[in-house]
Enzyme design. Structure first.
Site, mmCIF file in Angstrom:
data_model
loop_
_atom_site.group_PDB
_atom_site.id
_atom_site.type_symbol
_atom_site.label_atom_id
_atom_site.label_comp_id
_atom_site.label_asym_id
_atom_site.label_seq_id
_atom_site.Cartn_x
_atom_site.Cartn_y
_atom_site.Cartn_z
ATOM 1 N N SER A 130 0.854 -1.233 -0.105
ATOM 2 C CA SER A 130 0.012 0.019 -0.188
ATOM 3 C C SER A 130 0.824 1.355 -0.089
ATOM 4 O O SER A 130 0.475 2.335 -0.182
ATOM 5 C CB SER A 130 -0.752 0.099 1.389
ATOM 6 O OG SER A 130 -1.147 -1.241 1.700
ATOM 7 N N GLU A 175 -4.590 0.009 -8.010
ATOM 8 C CA GLU A 175 -3.624 0.570 -8.660
ATOM 9 C C GLU A 175 -2.418 0.176 -9.205
ATOM 10 O O GLU A 175 -1.956 -0.836 -8.557
ATOM 11 C CB GLU A 175 -3.332 1.445 -7.183
ATOM 12 C CG GLU A 175 -4.409 2.544 -6.584
ATOM 13 C CD GLU A 175 -3.895 3.118 -5.429
ATOM 14 O OE1 GLU A 175 -4.391 4.323 -5.179
ATOM 15 O OE2 GLU A 175 -3.228 2.540 -4.433
ATOM 16 N N ASN A 202 -4.367 5.686 -0.437
ATOM 17 C CA ASN A 202 -4.092 5.685 0.846
ATOM 18 C C ASN A 202 -3.536 7.075 1.094
ATOM 19 O O ASN A 202 -3.739 7.392 2.063
ATOM 20 C CB ASN A 202 -3.062 4.625 1.112
ATOM 21 C CG ASN A 202 -3.859 3.322 1.497
ATOM 22 O OD1 ASN A 202 -4.898 3.309 1.877
ATOM 23 N ND2 ASN A 202 -3.081 2.101 0.866
HETATM 24 C C1 LIG Z 1 -5.456 -0.314 3.038
HETATM 25 C C2 LIG Z 1 -5.123 -0.462 1.657
HETATM 26 O O1 LIG Z 1 -4.196 -0.421 1.092
HETATM 27 C C3 LIG Z 1 -6.198 -0.254 0.559
HETATM 28 C C4 LIG Z 1 -7.658 -0.724 1.242
HETATM 29 O O2 LIG Z 1 -8.142 -1.764 1.272
HETATM 30 S S1 LIG Z 1 -8.420 0.351 1.794
HETATM 31 C C5 LIG Z 1 -9.870 -0.328 2.352
HETATM 32 C C6 LIG Z 1 -10.812 -0.141 1.025
HETATM 33 N N1 LIG Z 1 -12.139 -0.732 1.307
HETATM 34 C C7 LIG Z 1 -13.241 0.056 1.525
HETATM 35 O O3 LIG Z 1 -13.248 1.399 1.550
HETATM 36 C C8 LIG Z 1 -14.489 -0.812 2.032
HETATM 37 C C9 LIG Z 1 -15.663 0.396 2.193
HETATM 38 N N2 LIG Z 1 -16.721 -0.871 2.592
HETATM 39 C C10 LIG Z 1 -17.665 -1.486 1.703
HETATM 40 O O4 LIG Z 1 -17.412 -1.435 0.723
HETATM 41 C C11 LIG Z 1 -18.811 -2.315 2.368
HETATM 42 O O5 LIG Z 1 -18.970 -1.509 3.888
HETATM 43 C C12 LIG Z 1 -18.331 -3.635 2.453
HETATM 44 C C13 LIG Z 1 -18.461 -4.474 1.364
HETATM 45 C C14 LIG Z 1 -16.996 -4.035 3.297
HETATM 46 C C15 LIG Z 1 -19.633 -4.446 3.404
HETATM 47 O O6 LIG Z 1 -20.808 -4.112 2.684
HETATM 48 P P1 LIG Z 1 -22.212 -4.218 3.547
HETATM 49 O O7 LIG Z 1 -23.096 -3.692 2.551
HETATM 50 O O8 LIG Z 1 -22.213 -3.432 4.868
HETATM 51 O O9 LIG Z 1 -22.334 -5.466 3.885
HETATM 52 P P2 LIG Z 1 -22.693 -6.880 2.901
HETATM 53 O O10 LIG Z 1 -24.326 -6.638 2.701
HETATM 54 O O11 LIG Z 1 -22.524 -8.000 3.805
HETATM 55 O O12 LIG Z 1 -22.034 -6.858 1.616
HETATM 56 C C16 LIG Z 1 -22.520 -6.076 0.555
HETATM 57 C C17 LIG Z 1 -21.911 -7.007 -0.614
HETATM 58 O O13 LIG Z 1 -20.570 -7.256 -0.485
HETATM 59 C C18 LIG Z 1 -20.074 -8.724 -0.287
HETATM 60 N N3 LIG Z 1 -18.992 -8.797 0.584
HETATM 61 C C19 LIG Z 1 -19.056 -8.198 1.856
HETATM 62 N N4 LIG Z 1 -17.841 -8.365 2.158
HETATM 63 C C20 LIG Z 1 -17.092 -9.351 1.535
HETATM 64 C C21 LIG Z 1 -16.093 -10.133 1.504
HETATM 65 N N5 LIG Z 1 -15.289 -9.969 2.604
HETATM 66 N N6 LIG Z 1 -15.595 -10.853 0.496
HETATM 67 C C22 LIG Z 1 -16.441 -11.220 -0.448
HETATM 68 N N7 LIG Z 1 -17.614 -10.492 -0.578
HETATM 69 C C23 LIG Z 1 -18.102 -9.661 0.395
HETATM 70 C C24 LIG Z 1 -21.431 -9.414 -0.109
HETATM 71 O O14 LIG Z 1 -21.590 -10.650 -0.347
HETATM 72 C C25 LIG Z 1 -22.380 -8.376 -0.578
HETATM 73 O O15 LIG Z 1 -22.581 -8.651 -1.885
HETATM 74 P P3 LIG Z 1 -24.198 -8.785 -2.610
HETATM 75 O O16 LIG Z 1 -24.871 -7.446 -2.130
HETATM 76 O O17 LIG Z 1 -23.887 -8.951 -4.038
HETATM 77 O O18 LIG Z 1 -24.787 -10.025 -2.033
#
Ligand SMILES: CC(=O)CC(=O)SCCNC(=O)CCNC(=O)[C@H](O)C(C)(C)COP(=O)(O)OP(=O)(O)OC[C@H]1O[C@@H](n2cnc3c(N)ncnc32)[C@H](O)[C@@H]1OP(=O)(O)O
Length: 283
Positions: A119, A152, A191
């Protein structure tokens, strides 16, 4: 489809298993390397759980068919025949440079791409640990990898344009993700913006300005984020959040990248977020 068929992933944690999953779902032959027998079992369980969930939600026809494309092993030398290896181990510069040095010796094809999911660690530092800096670049996925569409692409000053274009083909055409191009600077695009935002939320909580629930609700309901910054920190992992902040501070020496004391204390206490059952929230 690109010519990248045999994919290696080093590290079977949150990110590595996600990258292995999306690669296997795209029909790639995937080997995941972990560091111990226990870690191999944990990675396999993580992959199985995620694929069963995808199957039960109708996103894939058969979890077993996808799992058949993945082998999880504890021996790095199994990666010798790979077309592309993606490193997804801990955010530690020494560990990553040591790994790139070893991968360079192990992976036989001179055309094979050595990619990092880092990252925040400069790609150049990894490239110069190898004798093939033209074939090293950053390919940074987002968590949860099966859900989030962004990757990215981060070439270093030494990366050949052909390497970047092959990697772009892999993430876009093969995996169905969207790629954005980033300069080789700590934090890349996402990030560099996201981490100071999360650190500011932690400072706001630390100062007693607002509760965690209210800070998060503010962003979910007031800015249409899928989750608030503190819930997101729990998802990323507080140790990873701090490690990225440290890399950003090391690069830019800006106070906005310093880890607040509350984050340090939580990491020291092992309150790392979802993966340990407790962070800003309890899971
Ligand atoms: C640190 C770094 O270097 C980079 C990074 O990664 S920074 C982090 C970036 N990530 C983000 O910003 C995440 C933001 N959050 C989200 O997108 C959402 O909150 C979330 C996807 C995590 C959960 O979503 P939610 O609506 O609260 O939960 P939920 O209803 O269970 O999930 C939504 C969908 O995502 C899927 N999903 C959630 N978590 C999952 C996982 N761990 N693996 C696979 N699928 C997943 C679910 O199956 C669901 O799919 P459908 O609607 O098609 O059935």
């Amino acid at each position: 489809m690109t010519d990248i068929q045999r994919v290696g992933v080093v590290g079977g944690g949150l990110m590595g298993s996600g990258i292995a999953e999306v690669s296997a779902r795209a029909g790639k032959d995937v080997i995941v390397v972990e560091s111990s027998a226990a870690a191999v079992d944990a990675a396999r369980n993580r992959l199985e759980a995620s694929l069963k969930r995808a199957e039960s939600r109708g996103k894939i026809e058969s979890a077993d068919a996808v799992l058949a494309n993945i082998r999880v092993v504890d021996d790095l030398t199994e990666l010798a025949d790979r077309d592309m290896v993606i490193e997804a181990i801990i955010e530690d510069e020494q560990a990553k440079t040591d790994l790139f040095r070893r991968l360079d010796e192990i992976v036989t094809s001179p055309e094979a791409i050595l990619a990092s999911n880092t990252s925040s660690i400069p790609i150049m530092k990894l490239a110069v640990a190898t004798k093939r800096p033209t074939h090293v670049l950053g390919v940074h996925f987002f968590n949860p990898v099966p859900v989030l569409k962004l990757v990215e692409l981060v070439p270093s000053l030494m990366t050949a344009e052909a390497t970047t274009e092959r990697a772009r083909g892999f993430v876009q055409d093969d995996l169905g993700k969207n790629a954005i191009d980033c300069q080789d600077r700590a934090g890349f695009v996402v990030n560099a913006l996201l981490i100071p935002f999360i650190l500011s939320a932690i400072r706001m909580l630390e100062s007693g300005f607002a509760t965690a629930e209210d800070i998060d609700q503010g962003f979910v309901l007031g800015a249409a984020h899928p989750q608030g910054p503190l819930a997101l920190a729990d998802l990323i992992g507080l140790d990873t959040t701090r490690a990225i902040a440290e890399s950003l501070y090391e690069e830019f020496k800006e106070p906005l990248y310093t880890a607040p004391p509350l984050l340090n204390r939580m990491v020291e206490a092992g309150l790392l977020g979802r993966k340990t059952g407790r962070g800003f929230y309890t899971y």
